[in-house]
Design a protein around this motif. Structure first.
Motif, PDB file in Angstrom:
ATOM      1  N   ILE A   1      13.826  -2.298  -7.892  1.00 53.49           N
ATOM      2  CA  ILE A   1      12.381  -1.858  -7.519  1.00 53.49           C
ATOM      3  C   ILE A   1      12.315  -0.709  -8.228  1.00 53.49           C
ATOM      4  CG2 ILE A   1      10.528  -1.389  -6.138  1.00 53.49           C
ATOM      5  CD1 ILE A   1      11.826  -3.505  -4.188  1.00 53.49           C
ATOM      6  N   LEU A   2      11.375  -0.350  -9.188  1.00 52.22           N
ATOM      7  CA  LEU A   2      11.033   1.020  -9.770  1.00 52.22           C
ATOM      8  C   LEU A   2      10.140   1.873  -8.846  1.00 52.22           C
ATOM      9  CD1 LEU A   2      10.398  -0.261 -13.549  1.00 52.22           C
ATOM     10  CD2 LEU A   2      12.509   0.508 -12.622  1.00 52.22           C
ATOM     11  N   LEU A   3      10.690   3.103  -8.759  1.00 47.25           N
ATOM     12  CA  LEU A   3       9.773   3.819  -7.835  1.00 47.25           C
ATOM     13  C   LEU A   3       9.649   5.482  -8.181  1.00 47.25           C
ATOM     14  CD1 LEU A   3      11.820   2.449  -4.864  1.00 47.25           C
ATOM     15  CD2 LEU A   3       9.370   2.303  -4.506  1.00 47.25           C
ATOM     16  N   SER A   4       8.462   5.808  -7.688  1.00 49.44           N
ATOM     17  CA  SER A   4       8.149   7.084  -8.347  1.00 49.44           C
ATOM     18  C   SER A   4       7.284   8.078  -7.337  1.00 49.44           C
ATOM     19  CB  SER A   4       7.776   7.298  -9.919  1.00 49.44           C
ATOM     20  OG  SER A   4       6.458   6.535  -9.959  1.00 49.44           O
ATOM     21  N   GLY A   5       7.282   9.402  -7.217  1.00 47.94           N
ATOM     22  CA  GLY A   5       6.779  10.079  -6.387  1.00 47.94           C
ATOM     23  C   GLY A   5       7.544  11.135  -5.976  1.00 47.94           C
ATOM     24  N   ARG A   6       7.078  12.017  -5.018  1.00 45.92           N
ATOM     25  CA  ARG A   6       7.919  13.005  -4.552  1.00 45.92           C
ATOM     26  C   ARG A   6       9.014  12.825  -4.104  1.00 45.92           C
ATOM     27  NH1 ARG A   6       4.662  17.515  -3.763  1.00 45.92           N
ATOM     28  NH2 ARG A   6       6.166  18.471  -2.161  1.00 45.92           N
ATOM     29  N   GLU A   7       9.988  13.482  -4.399  1.00 44.28           N
ATOM     30  CA  GLU A   7      11.543  13.240  -4.013  1.00 44.28           C
ATOM     31  C   GLU A   7      11.664  13.096  -2.421  1.00 44.28           C
ATOM     32  OE1 GLU A   7      16.080  14.188  -5.092  1.00 44.28           O
ATOM     33  OE2 GLU A   7      14.631  15.187  -5.761  1.00 44.28           O
ATOM     34  N   GLU A   8      11.076  14.046  -1.932  1.00 44.86           N
ATOM     35  CA  GLU A   8      11.281  14.102  -0.423  1.00 44.86           C
ATOM     36  C   GLU A   8      10.716  12.763   0.125  1.00 44.86           C
ATOM     37  OE1 GLU A   8       7.870  17.310  -1.120  1.00 44.86           O
ATOM     38  OE2 GLU A   8       9.673  16.483  -2.296  1.00 44.86           O
TER      39      GLU A   8
END
Length: 296
Positions: free
Chosen positions: A142-149
């Protein structure tokens, strides 16, 4: 401890969208002991999930309000927006996290992030790279992106879905862009496979043998593609594995053979046109990866 008390203390999650993938996701969390709230546009799918232990929300806003994290997995962003972009939902978003696993574009993801930020919600955009029956495996990607926290805060929850979660960074559009990239490869490869079917049929060969042959060569071809990607990233196009001139000869041979056999030849003709254009530009004695210079 009573069963009722155990259920009250269970981790909570909401799943919106109960197609094949959404239902599989809800079921995975139920099996892990989560208290799962579901909402689906057509109520009968929610009722079916209720029989497995899920709680049905009467509306999207009730679904979002029920849990700290909502996963939405519907057909596309249009369906997602139809479900969520209402004042009633906006009123319950503050402090919530939304994980979008619907199909969309990088711009869709950016629009969603901006919208949710206005109402105090955290956001991750994702793209599932497998079929429903392949979920929760060690290599489920599953590819995911967004703020690391945000990603780190939900890492344990996301691990329920599979062991191959790939975080692509703070750029919210990264997961959608990488999904478009992998799908481009898949559809290109599939069209090539179908072109091969035409050749196999033309000589009355065994399609099962063809399929097994392609499967056996796929791993080594993946390594070849990885090498080509590195060459492009480094802008190093000197010949290392596959000169473009060899591919030009091969594709011309495929075009000629297809026409001789009376087969559909639009795909090999397209590829041949690109390779001839690259050769005319002076790239014929470079690595096949130099074809990217024509596409760019």
């Amino acid at each position: 401890m009573t069963i009722k008390k155990m259920k009250t203390q269970a981790k909570r999650i909401t799943v919106i969208g109960l197609g094949n993938m959404g239902a599989a996701i809800a079921r995975l969390y139920l099996n892990k002991g989560y208290r799962v709230t579901v909402w689906n546009r057509s109520a009968e799918k929610a009722v079916a999930m209720q029989a497995e232990g899920a709680e049905i929300a009467g509306s999207p806003e009730a679904a979002v309000a029920a849990s700290p994290v909502t996963i939405i997995c519907v057909h596309n962003y249009s369906a997602s927006n139809d479900a969520l972009r209402h004042t009633a939902v906006e009123a319950v978003l503050n402090g919530k996290t939304l994980i979008q696993l619907s199909t969309g574009s990088p711009q869709d993801a950016r629009d969603a992030e901006n919208w949710l930020a206005r109402f105090g919600a955290a956001y991750l955009d994702g793209a599932i790279q497998v079929a429903p029956e392949q979920m929760a495996q060690p290599d489920t990607t599953i590819l995911l992106s967004g703020r690391e926290e945000t990603f780190q805060a939900q890492a344990e929850l996301l691990a329920v879905l599979g062991g191959g979660n790939t975080y692509l960074g703070n750029n919210i559009g990264a997961a959608a862009a990488m999904d478009l990239a992998t799908l481009s490869y898949v559809y290109g490869a599939y069209l090539g496979f179908l072109q091969g079917v035409l050749f196999v049929d033309s000589e009355q060969l065994d399609l099962d043998v063809y399929g097994k042959t392609v499967a056996r060569m796929s791993a080594s071809f993946g390594q070849f593609l990885q090498h080509q990607g590195k060459a492009i990233a480094r802008q190093q196009f000197e010949v290392t594995q596959s000169p473009m001139s060899i591919s030009l000869e091969a594709i011309d041979r495929i075009v000629d053979a297809a026409k001789t056999a009376g087969l559909h030849a639009a795909l090999p003709e397209l590829i041949a046109g690109l390779l001839h254009k690259a050769t005319a530009a002076g790239y014929g004695n470079e690595e096949l990866a130099a074809l990217i210079k024509v596409l760019r």
